[in-house]
Write a protein that holds these residues in place. Structure first.
Motif, PDB file in Angstrom:
ATOM      1  N   ALA A  44       0.830  -1.209   0.000  1.00  0.00           N
ATOM      2  CA  ALA A  44       0.000   0.000   0.000  1.00  0.00           C
ATOM      3  C   ALA A  44       0.865   1.260   0.000  1.00  0.00           C
ATOM      4  N   ASN A  47       2.591   1.684  -3.391  1.00  0.00           N
ATOM      5  CA  ASN A  47       1.684   2.059  -4.473  1.00  0.00           C
ATOM      6  C   ASN A  47       0.988   3.398  -4.240  1.00  0.00           C
ATOM      7  N   GLN A  49      -1.030   4.203  -1.884  1.00  0.00           N
ATOM      8  CA  GLN A  49      -2.375   4.082  -1.300  1.00  0.00           C
ATOM      9  C   GLN A  49      -2.288   4.406   0.194  1.00  0.00           C
ATOM     10  N   ASN A  50      -2.125   5.670   0.490  1.00  0.00           N
ATOM     11  CA  ASN A  50      -1.765   6.077   1.845  1.00  0.00           C
ATOM     12  C   ASN A  50      -2.909   5.906   2.850  1.00  0.00           C
ATOM     13  N   LYS A  51      -4.121   6.213   2.439  1.00  0.00           N
ATOM     14  CA  LYS A  51      -5.250   6.026   3.358  1.00  0.00           C
ATOM     15  C   LYS A  51      -5.423   4.551   3.705  1.00  0.00           C
ATOM     16  N   LYS A  52      -5.270   3.711   2.685  1.00  0.00           N
ATOM     17  CA  LYS A  52      -5.359   2.269   2.925  1.00  0.00           C
ATOM     18  C   LYS A  52      -4.220   1.821   3.835  1.00  0.00           C
ATOM     19  N   ALA A  77       2.820   7.208   5.749  1.00  0.00           N
ATOM     20  CA  ALA A  77       1.517   7.403   5.102  1.00  0.00           C
ATOM     21  C   ALA A  77       0.849   8.685   5.603  1.00  0.00           C
ATOM     22  N   THR A  81      -0.136  12.159   3.366  1.00  0.00           N
ATOM     23  CA  THR A  81      -1.512  12.662   3.272  1.00  0.00           C
ATOM     24  C   THR A  81      -1.631  14.061   3.866  1.00  0.00           C
TER      25      THR A  81
END
Length: 313
Positions: A44, A47, A49-52, A77, A81
């Motif tokens: 994550a 890729n 996908q920081n919230k994930k 992460a 964000t």
């Protein structure tokens, strides 16, 4: 890109990872288990996908509060964000735990690199090195962190520690020598450079040569660099014409080095002879042709001067 297998499994075949405050992986089996847990989180983060990633980290931390690699990845992460303050708060918790596993240290380093706080990378690894003084991975990362921030005095100290702790690894000895050269490079006092740093580098490298440990091209190049900076042209030429010199894999480059030495020593006839060999091998080498003409002119002028001197006598 993160590679958890490298972080957890590195060196496990040689020795067990050291244990202590904040260290997670105490055996290869545990390392593999933690790797499996963290794999989705690494993916994550990789890729974007920081919230994930934050959700996955929170899920892992609810089950295991002291899973420090997860905390450090969560901090990254959060930073990405726009929640920088929260990210710093989380990474501070990790740093206070004095982690010693590479997964956590690498993630913390990534956080500080993204914030431009490179000195903190060195601080984290310095603390880890105090807790785990024989951990080779930590010491090498500490060394590289000092390279990045340009702290060459601490670089030398860390190089010496690596060399003494792992004496069979010749590369660490050369790292130590190179750290002295770097101090010479940035020093503003030319006298200190010529009387302290360069002589120290020469003593260290001479011992390495005397112990017959030098066998890599990079090591020979380091040796030649030191001799050149000290102005030891005769010695440089001697090394180039020895077994050590033949470790310079490019004959053309080695020949250029020899010619450079001969020119500095005003040995025009020898320089011209060496250049002639180069030109016969590569007739299109215009630089060698020009230097050959220059050496021949110098040789003739010197000969004429000596002849006039004899006639005058």
């Amino acid at each position: 890109r993160f590679c958890p297998r490298a972080h957890f499994g590195r060196g496990a075949e040689k020795h067990e990872l050291e244990t202590g405050p904040g260290e997670m992986a105490t055996s290869q089996a545990e390392a593999q288990l933690i790797e499996r847990k963290l794999r989705p989180l690494y993916d994550a983060v990789d890729n974007g996908q920081n919230k994930k990633a934050i959700q996955l980290a929170d899920k892992l931390l609810r089950k295991q509060e002291d899973l420090y690699p997860a905390k450090a990845l969560k901090a990254i992460a959060l930073l990405r964000t726009g929640r920088s303050d929260e990210g710093h708060s989380v990474v501070d918790q990790v740093v206070r735990a004095c982690p010693g596993d590479q997964a956590t240290l690498q993630a913390v380093s990534m956080f500080y690199k993204e914030t431009g706080e490179y000195e903190k990378v060195s601080e984290v690894y310095a603390v880890a090195a105090k807790h785990y003084p024989k951990n080779e991975d930590i010491l090498t990362h500490l060394f590289m962190s000092y390279v990045r921030v340009g702290d060459y005095q601490k670089l030398q100290q860390t190089g010496a520690t690596l060399q003494k702790t792992f004496p069979d690894n010749g590369a660490y000895y050369c790292w130590r020598v190179m750290s002295v050269l770097l101090q010479a490079h940035v020093a503003s006092n030319a006298t200190v450079v010529q009387t302290m740093y360069l002589p120290l580098a020469e003593r260290l490298i001479n011992k390495y040569v005397d112990d017959k440990r030098m066998d890599a091209e990079a090591e020979v190049r380091l040796y030649l660099m030191i001799l050149e900076k000290l102005g030891h042209t005769e010695k440089t030429l001697e090394v180039l014409n020895s077994e050590l010199g033949r470790k310079i894999r490019s004959p053309l480059e080695r020949g250029d080095m020899e010619v450079s030495c001969l020119v500095k020593l005003c040995r025009w006839e020898e320089a011209a002879g060496r250049l002639k060999e180069t030109i016969l091998d590569n007739p299109d080498n215009w630089a060698s042709i020009k230097m050959y003409i220059h050496c021949q002119v110098k040789r003739v002028l010197l000969l004429a001067k000596e002849t006039v001197g004899c006639e005058g006598g």
